[in-house]
Scaffold this motif. Structure first.
Motif, PDB file in Angstrom:
ATOM      1  N   UNK A 644       0.834  -1.200   0.000  1.00 53.55           N
ATOM      2  CA  UNK A 644       0.000   0.000   0.000  1.00 53.55           C
ATOM      3  C   UNK A 644       0.873   1.256   0.000  1.00 53.55           C
ATOM      4  N   UNK A 645       0.356   2.338  -0.578  1.00 60.56           N
ATOM      5  CA  UNK A 645       1.037   3.634  -0.564  1.00 60.56           C
ATOM      6  C   UNK A 645       0.657   4.458   0.664  1.00 60.56           C
ATOM      7  N   UNK A 646      -0.165   3.881   1.530  1.00 62.31           N
ATOM      8  CA  UNK A 646      -0.671   4.620   2.685  1.00 62.31           C
ATOM      9  C   UNK A 646       0.453   5.043   3.620  1.00 62.31           C
ATOM     10  N   UNK A 647       0.332   6.270   4.129  1.00 57.90           N
ATOM     11  CA  UNK A 647       1.191   6.763   5.207  1.00 57.90           C
ATOM     12  C   UNK A 647       0.318   7.461   6.234  1.00 57.90           C
ATOM     13  N   UNK A 648       0.804   7.481   7.454  1.00 54.20           N
ATOM     14  CA  UNK A 648      -0.018   7.955   8.563  1.00 54.20           C
ATOM     15  C   UNK A 648      -0.312   9.443   8.508  1.00 54.20           C
ATOM     16  N   UNK A 649       0.704  10.265   8.238  1.00 50.28           N
ATOM     17  CA  UNK A 649       0.570  11.709   8.419  1.00 50.28           C
ATOM     18  C   UNK A 649      -0.570  12.289   7.585  1.00 50.28           C
ATOM     19  N   UNK A 650      -1.525  12.924   8.267  1.00 47.14           N
ATOM     20  CA  UNK A 650      -2.655  13.649   7.682  1.00 47.14           C
ATOM     21  C   UNK A 650      -3.688  12.755   7.013  1.00 47.14           C
ATOM     22  N   UNK A 651      -3.529  11.441   7.135  1.00 47.14           N
ATOM     23  CA  UNK A 651      -4.508  10.519   6.562  1.00 47.14           C
ATOM     24  C   UNK A 651      -5.809  10.578   7.355  1.00 47.14           C
ATOM     25  N   UNK A 659      -8.778  12.484  16.959  1.00 48.30           N
ATOM     26  CA  UNK A 659     -10.090  12.740  17.532  1.00 48.30           C
ATOM     27  C   UNK A 659     -10.420  11.765  18.654  1.00 48.30           C
ATOM     28  N   UNK A 660      -9.927  10.521  18.508  1.00 46.54           N
ATOM     29  CA  UNK A 660     -10.188   9.504  19.535  1.00 46.54           C
ATOM     30  C   UNK A 660      -9.243   9.612  20.720  1.00 46.54           C
ATOM     31  N   UNK A 661      -8.221  10.473  20.610  1.00 44.03           N
ATOM     32  CA  UNK A 661      -7.288  10.671  21.716  1.00 44.03           C
ATOM     33  C   UNK A 661      -6.185   9.655  21.790  1.00 44.03           C
ATOM     34  N   UNK A 662      -5.805   9.071  20.660  1.00 42.96           N
ATOM     35  CA  UNK A 662      -4.784   8.028  20.653  1.00 42.96           C
ATOM     36  C   UNK A 662      -3.377   8.629  20.692  1.00 42.96           C
ATOM     37  N   UNK A 663      -2.439   7.965  21.373  1.00 38.96           N
ATOM     38  CA  UNK A 663      -1.039   8.397  21.344  1.00 38.96           C
ATOM     39  C   UNK A 663      -0.322   7.990  20.057  1.00 38.96           C
ATOM     40  N   UNK A 664      -1.033   7.364  19.124  1.00 41.82           N
ATOM     41  CA  UNK A 664      -0.412   6.907  17.883  1.00 41.82           C
ATOM     42  C   UNK A 664      -0.009   8.068  16.979  1.00 41.82           C
ATOM     43  N   UNK A 665      -0.587   9.253  17.199  1.00 37.55           N
ATOM     44  CA  UNK A 665      -0.221  10.431  16.411  1.00 37.55           C
ATOM     45  C   UNK A 665       0.584  11.374  17.297  1.00 37.55           C
ATOM     46  N   UNK A 666       1.545  12.086  16.726  1.00 33.35           N
ATOM     47  CA  UNK A 666       2.480  12.870  17.543  1.00 33.35           C
ATOM     48  C   UNK A 666       1.902  14.143  18.122  1.00 33.35           C
ATOM     49  N   UNK A 667       0.715  14.544  17.725  1.00 32.86           N
ATOM     50  CA  UNK A 667       0.141  15.782  18.260  1.00 32.86           C
ATOM     51  C   UNK A 667      -1.334  15.587  18.560  1.00 32.86           C
ATOM     52  N   UNK A 668      -1.830  16.439  19.426  1.00 31.91           N
ATOM     53  CA  UNK A 668      -3.239  16.402  19.776  1.00 31.91           C
ATOM     54  C   UNK A 668      -3.933  17.634  19.208  1.00 31.91           C
ATOM     55  N   UNK A 669      -5.240  17.654  19.305  1.00 35.15           N
ATOM     56  CA  UNK A 669      -5.989  18.784  18.771  1.00 35.15           C
ATOM     57  C   UNK A 669      -5.548  20.079  19.434  1.00 35.15           C
ATOM     58  N   UNK A 670      -5.518  21.138  18.627  1.00 37.35           N
ATOM     59  CA  UNK A 670      -5.095  22.464  19.065  1.00 37.35           C
ATOM     60  C   UNK A 670      -6.309  23.378  19.103  1.00 37.35           C
ATOM     61  N   UNK A 671      -6.256  24.369  19.974  1.00 37.32           N
ATOM     62  CA  UNK A 671      -7.394  25.281  20.099  1.00 37.32           C
ATOM     63  C   UNK A 671      -7.670  26.045  18.811  1.00 37.32           C
ATOM     64  N   UNK A 672      -6.654  26.189  17.946  1.00 31.83           N
ATOM     65  CA  UNK A 672      -6.845  26.897  16.690  1.00 31.83           C
ATOM     66  C   UNK A 672      -7.125  25.958  15.522  1.00 31.83           C
ATOM     67  N   UNK A 673      -7.359  24.672  15.808  1.00 33.08           N
ATOM     68  CA  UNK A 673      -7.713  23.760  14.734  1.00 33.08           C
ATOM     69  C   UNK A 673      -9.079  24.109  14.168  1.00 33.08           C
ATOM     70  N   UNK A 674      -9.378  23.496  13.039  1.00 35.09           N
ATOM     71  CA  UNK A 674     -10.630  23.764  12.343  1.00 35.09           C
ATOM     72  C   UNK A 674     -11.832  23.622  13.279  1.00 35.09           C
ATOM     73  N   UNK A 675     -12.734  24.616  13.298  1.00 34.58           N
ATOM     74  CA  UNK A 675     -13.949  24.488  14.128  1.00 34.58           C
ATOM     75  C   UNK A 675     -14.744  23.233  13.797  1.00 34.58           C
ATOM     76  N   UNK A 676     -14.762  22.850  12.524  1.00 31.95           N
ATOM     77  CA  UNK A 676     -15.494  21.633  12.152  1.00 31.95           C
ATOM     78  C   UNK A 676     -14.857  20.405  12.780  1.00 31.95           C
ATOM     79  N   UNK A 677     -13.529  20.377  12.837  1.00 32.82           N
ATOM     80  CA  UNK A 677     -12.828  19.245  13.444  1.00 32.82           C
ATOM     81  C   UNK A 677     -13.103  19.195  14.946  1.00 32.82           C
ATOM     82  N   UNK A 678     -13.063  20.337  15.586  1.00 36.54           N
ATOM     83  CA  UNK A 678     -13.364  20.383  17.021  1.00 36.54           C
ATOM     84  C   UNK A 678     -14.808  19.968  17.278  1.00 36.54           C
TER      85      UNK A 678
END
Length: 1091
Positions: A644-651, A659-678
């Protein structure tokens, strides 16, 4: 005495039938007797004029005249942010810096030519007339109902001469004549530097052959049966010249259809034939029971008849190493017993299990991955040695790429005049309901007309002749932004043409606009602002060599488009290109937001939010990877399915895990992230059906406990759909944008603009697929001097000697190159940002001749970032005393590690090229350098133009203990797959040798450019320095037949798979070798390479 000649009648056309094209200086005179334009020889004038009688290969013959303005280096346009104009040189078959030119082509049937000798009026205008005899006054009168065909009109023009600038853009009359009114005249008066007899005989269509037309008819829809028939009926022993313009829509569709079809249909014919053939094969397994095996090997002897019949197609089919292995119970079995996915093995000697199975020269070896315990519907007979082997029966099923071809042909047909609009909603058109009022229906009809006009303008753009035909039409009122801009244009007098619409992408919040512009270097910010503020057709192009920051500039422009117009669809020619672009967009949107929010309180409602950048992959791979990461948060990119050509970043999985709060990604949601994402996160927290996914993601329950819970995996797909809907910027390859229904829907329904990185490597149908046919605002970034689009069929011929592909040149003309050739201004970067001072000098001097290249302060070799490069140079001076001259002060330089006597082996079955000696030399150099200087090998990259050497390098690193210290280095890569990426020190294994197999495609200038620009502060080229012939004392001196210009003209024999021979020139490769030798940067000549 005046002589009148009807346009279609020539006195002696046979005398001039083979006459070369005429390009003769002249002057154009207005009806009031004033000079409008003239060649410099006639006198001072800002606009030059020439007459033409042209018949270029594969084009319509035409007669007419031209207006041109010399633009020299275009430094003014570069520094003001107007952009640089390019044109296409048909002789050189490449882009060149372009002058402003308009060609006025007279109608084939419909004008009279009257000639006379110059009189007092002309003599007064041009005193030099009396000094020469060959001067003629020509008067052209158009017949009723016909008009001239104007090529080049409407393309933006700018210069530091304000009056000339206004006139060329149709806004000013000079001597009472504006450009637009002049082009609408029914009569034209010229003074020509040519005798009257020759002018009357050549400047008419009597000598000309019929109009040119491609011989493939007018039906080009995807029907592979009919397309095969059309191609078979029009075989040819010559190939068409690439063209930068098309006379009509049918010519455009012909070329774009056959560029695709002729590359694959003949291969698909071979695929079908190969699938019908049965082969004996035997299986080799591990010494364990068959149902306990996780892989097996298959050896298939291929007959000489088979190899000879499919030689050309075979090279194509084995390229990606994939094939379906069809198991048969008997030789005559009609139905397959089973079909397995298999991988073609180029290097059987790498596998210990095959040591007792001597592989013959034309044996095909496959590896099949198995599930332990799987059933075998066909008996599998495995043997412990070849001498005891009996035969099984198999056939081979390849994929010629017909599905991709169909997608591309259908994309090209979006530009058929009868095609439906791809993005009607983005253009303001809404289909009225059946019971709508008359007022609503009238408004919808107005919107429909505006939409059709916009589509017409987009087709006009892709035809490449510029915009005269569209500009002649009356303005159309519409409700979308572009149409509204069009409706504001005042046509004024009947002589006025409507100008092209312009978009200001910085007509947004002032602070946001400033933050976007500040992504450019301080010295470039004003010109970047100017470029973003005035984009004709809403189209921008950013071009530069490697390391100039074009992806950053493109990302900033994309954010401006988003702020101005809404959601953006981003794409590129490869997964790597799309990955890099998406990552840069995410980084820049956060930088822009941080700049804007620096002085704002956390609860300030005016804070700028991060754009939600989503990188789309195959949805099944996304779901597989997400589940793997819920199970093992440390899996990272290894969570992807096999191949597969899949990679984790931004997928989608990346954002879902965040969104689920997993430590599998290096960053967590930020207060300035997209309102729709929040908003999605708040919804997830409140949704009970997602509780098991939240708990396992956060480590609150184990994977085993999670598997025991009640859950629906469909909810993860629903989560993906929410993320897609919320995306501000969606990055995806062209194929996935069409083949995945939710992505295709987002493309057609939600996208308001598009942006492409590495667009100079994109096929036009790929860009059309993403862009659609409604002229959405668009930005492109790329470099036409790097890799062109891939065309797999080039010089192959059928048994009768006919070329299998007649449109190779058009196939290699990228989408960006074509659009640059129209003359639309491109924003050109000229400051090297990535490479240490001196490291781009080689490519700049050879590939980018004439470019005023500068290094930024960030390129100072004494900076900590370039310590690796300084250590490399110190190592070279210590290891090769007396061989390598130090670079000039304040610079670092590439070095060539010569491997005299190294051999290159060409696999006769697959065509793979391998040079174990050169690969070993590179790896040994790395090991010694790393251990001597205490280097971290993760800063090294190993590249090779040939995949065979990549496999050899990766195998040696796995198997040879002495290379264990290189474990932190990334796996070796091919040059093509590494475009758009870089490392501190690049080692490039050329994999070529003299005299066999010759320089091969390393002689390609664009590939050389990519190969030798992937580094930051060190480049070590490894290979046979004499691959283009011997270098030594006296070689290259004037008069030496092996050197100088004579050497550059040399044609090399390059041996490919099965011994076929191609002939190539290697001028730029020779330039590289000569530059390195002259600089004293060739080392290792005294030590032969062992193979």
């Amino acid at each position: 005495m005046s002589t009148e000649t009807k346009a279609t009648k020539a006195k002696s056309p046979e005398l001039y039938a083979n006459r070369p094209a005429i390009h003769t200086k002249c002057a154009l005179i207005s009806s009031s007797g004033d000079v409008i334009a003239c060649a410099p020889e006639f006198g001072p004038c800002g606009v030059a004029a020439h007459i033409h009688s042209m018949k270029l290969q594969d084009t319509d013959p035409w007669i007419g005249f031209s207006l041109s303005i010399e633009m020299e280096s275009q430094g003014h346009n570069d520094t003001t942010g107007f952009g640089v104009r390019y044109g296409y040189d048909r002789g050189l078959q490449r882009l060149v810096m372009g002058d402003w030119k308009i060609f006025v082509r007279l109608p084939r049937d419909g004008y009279k030519l009257m000639t006379r000798q110059p009189g007092p009026a002309e003599t007064a205008l041009f005193p030099d007339i009396e000094k020469g005899k060959n001067w003629t006054v020509a008067r052209v009168v158009l017949d009723d109902g016909v008009k001239v065909d104007v090529v080049g009109l409407g393309v933006p023009f700018s210069s530091d001469d304000d009056m000339l600038n206004e006139w060329a853009n149709g806004r000013l009359a000079i001597n009472g004549v504006s450009l637009h009114s002049f082009l609408r005249q029914r009569e034209f008066m010229l003074v020509v530097a040519m005798s009257e007899d020759i002018l009357r005989a050549t400047w008419i269509y009597g000598w000309a052959p019929p109009p040119f037309a491609y011989p493939y008819g007018t039906s080009h829809e995807w029907d592979d049966t009919k397309l095969r028939e059309v191609i078979a009926a029009n075989k040819s022993k010559r190939q068409f010249m690439a063209t930068e313009m098309f006379e009509d829509d049918n010519a455009l569709l012909t070329v774009l259809t056959h560029v695709v079809c002729q590359d694959v249909l003949w291969v698909d014919d071979a695929v079908k034939d190969i699938a019908e053939q049965r082969h004996r094969a035997y299986f080799v397994t591990e010494p364990v029971p068959l149902d306990a095996c996780d892989k097996l090997f298959v050896v298939i002897p291929l007959t000489a008849e088979f190899r000879d019949k499919h030689r050309d197609a075979w090279r194509r089919l084995v390229r990606d190493k994939s094939v379906k292995l069809v198991l048969l119970e008997t030789e005559g079995a009609e139905k397959p017993g089973a079909t397995w996915s298999a991988t073609i093995i180029d290097n059987p000697s790498f596998f210990e299990i095959l040591k007792d199975h001597p592989i013959e020269e034309h044996d095909m070896v496959l590896r099949v991955s198995l599930q332990r315990g799987q059933a075998f519907p066909v008996p599998i007979i495995a043997f412990d040695s070849r001498t005891r082997a009996d035969a099984n029966w198999v056939s081979l099923l390849f994929d010629a790429g017909l599905d991709e071809a169909k997608r591309k042909v259908e994309a090209a047909h979006l530009f058929h005049p009868s095609a439906e609009a791809t993005n009607p909603t983005a253009c303001g058109f809404v289909e009225p309901p059946p019971n709508a009022s008359e007022a609503v229906k009238e408004e919808a009809e107005r919107q429909r007309v505006a939409l059709q006009d916009r589509m017409d303008l987009h087709r006009t753009l892709w035809r490449g002749k510029a915009f005269h035909g569209w500009m002649e039409k009356p303005p159309v009122d519409g409700s979308d932004e572009l149409s509204l801009e069009m409706s504001k244009l005042e046509v004024g007098s009947s002589s006025q043409l409507r100008p092209l619409p312009v978009t200001n992408f910085l007509d947004i919040d002032k602070d946001l606009a400033n933050a976007i512009v500040q992504q450019a270097l301080p010295g470039d910010q004003e010109r970047f602002r100017a470029y973003l503020s005035h984009r004709t057709l809403g189209i921008g192009m950013i071009t530069a060599g490697a390391g100039y920051g074009k992806t950053t500039a493109l990302a900033a422009a994309t954010l401006a488009m988003h702020a101005r117009l809404g959601k953006v669809l981003c794409s590129g020619p490869t997964h790597v290109a799309v990955n890099n672009f998406a990552a840069r967009l995410d980084r820049i949107t956060r930088s822009v937001a941080a700049t804007c929010n620096e002085s704002k309180a956390a609860d300030d409602a005016t804070r700028v939010r991060h754009c939600l950048v989503v990188r789309g992959y195959n949805p099944k791979h996304e779901l597989h990877a997400l589940c793997e990461l819920l199970k093992n948060p440390n899996a990272g990119n290894d969570a992807a399915p096999h191949k597969s050509k899949w990679q984790l970043h931004l997928s989608f999985a990346y954002w879902a895990l965040m969104l689920l709060g997993s430590p599998a990604v290096p960053q967590q949601l930020h207060e300035d992230d997209s309102p729709a994402l929040l908003g999605i996160r708040r919804q997830l927290e409140a949704t009970q059906v997602m509780a098991p996914f939240r708990k396992v993601a956060r480590g609150e329950i184990t994977w085993e406990e999670f598997e025991g819970t009640e859950k629906e995996y469909d909810n993860l797909e629903t989560l993906f759909a929410y993320i897609l809907k919320a995306a501000d910027i969606f990055a995806v390859t062209p194929a996935l944008s069409t083949n995945v229904k939710p992505y295709a829907s987002w493309k057609r329904r939600d996208a308001r603009c598009v942006s492409f990185d590495e667009a100079a490597s994109m096929h036009r149908p790929d860009m059309m697929d993403v862009w659609g046919n409604c002229l959405l605002p668009c930005f492109l970034g790329g470099d036409v001097y790097q890799l062109a689009p891939t065309v797999m069929t080039a010089t192959e011929k059928d048994p009768e000697g006919n070329f299998r592909h007649a449109f190779v040149g058009d196939g290699k003309m990228s989408a960006m190159a074509f659009l640059q050739a129209t003359g639309l201004p491109a924003y050109r970067l000229n400051m090297q940002l990535r490479m240490a001072d001196g490291m781009f000098d080689l490519m700049c001097s050879i590939i980018y001749k004439g470019l005023d290249m500068k290094y930024a302060p960030s390129c100072d070799i004494n900076l900590p970032a370039f310590e690796t490069g300084r250590l490399l140079e110190a190592y070279i001076q210590e290891k090769y005393p007396g061989e390598a001259k130090p670079p000039p002060k304040g610079k670092l330089s590439p070095v060539f590690l010569d491997c005299p006597g190294s051999k290159v082996f060409v696999d006769k079955l697959t065509g793979a090229k391998k040079s174990r000696g050169q690969v070993t030399a590179a790896l040994d150099f790395m090991v010694d350098f790393a251990t001597t200087k205490g280097m971290d090998p993760s800063k090294f990259i190993l590249l090779a133009p040939y995949a065979g050497n990549v496999e050899v390098a990766n195998h040696l690193r796995r198997k040879e203990p002495k290379y264990a210290c290189l474990a932190s280095m990334a796996p070796a890569s091919t040059v093509d797959s590494f475009q758009g990426q870089e490392g501190d020190i690049a080692f490039v294994v050329m994999g070529t040798a003299h005299p066999f197999p010759g320089p091969g495609f390393t002689s390609d200038a664009q590939r050389l450019n990519v190969m030798f620009s992937r580094h930051r502060c060190g480049l070590v080229i490894v290979g046979d320095f004499n691959v283009t012939g011997p270098y030594g004392p006296g070689v290259g001196k004037k008069g030496n037949k092996a050197g100088g210009d004579d050497r550059k003209k040399r044609v090399f024999v390059s041996h490919g798979m099965g011994g076929e021979v191609t002939r190539v020139k290697a001028g730029q490769l020779m330039d590289v070798h000569e530059a390195l030798q002259k600089a004293g940067r060739v080392i290792g000549r005294a030590k032969p390479a062992a193979d």
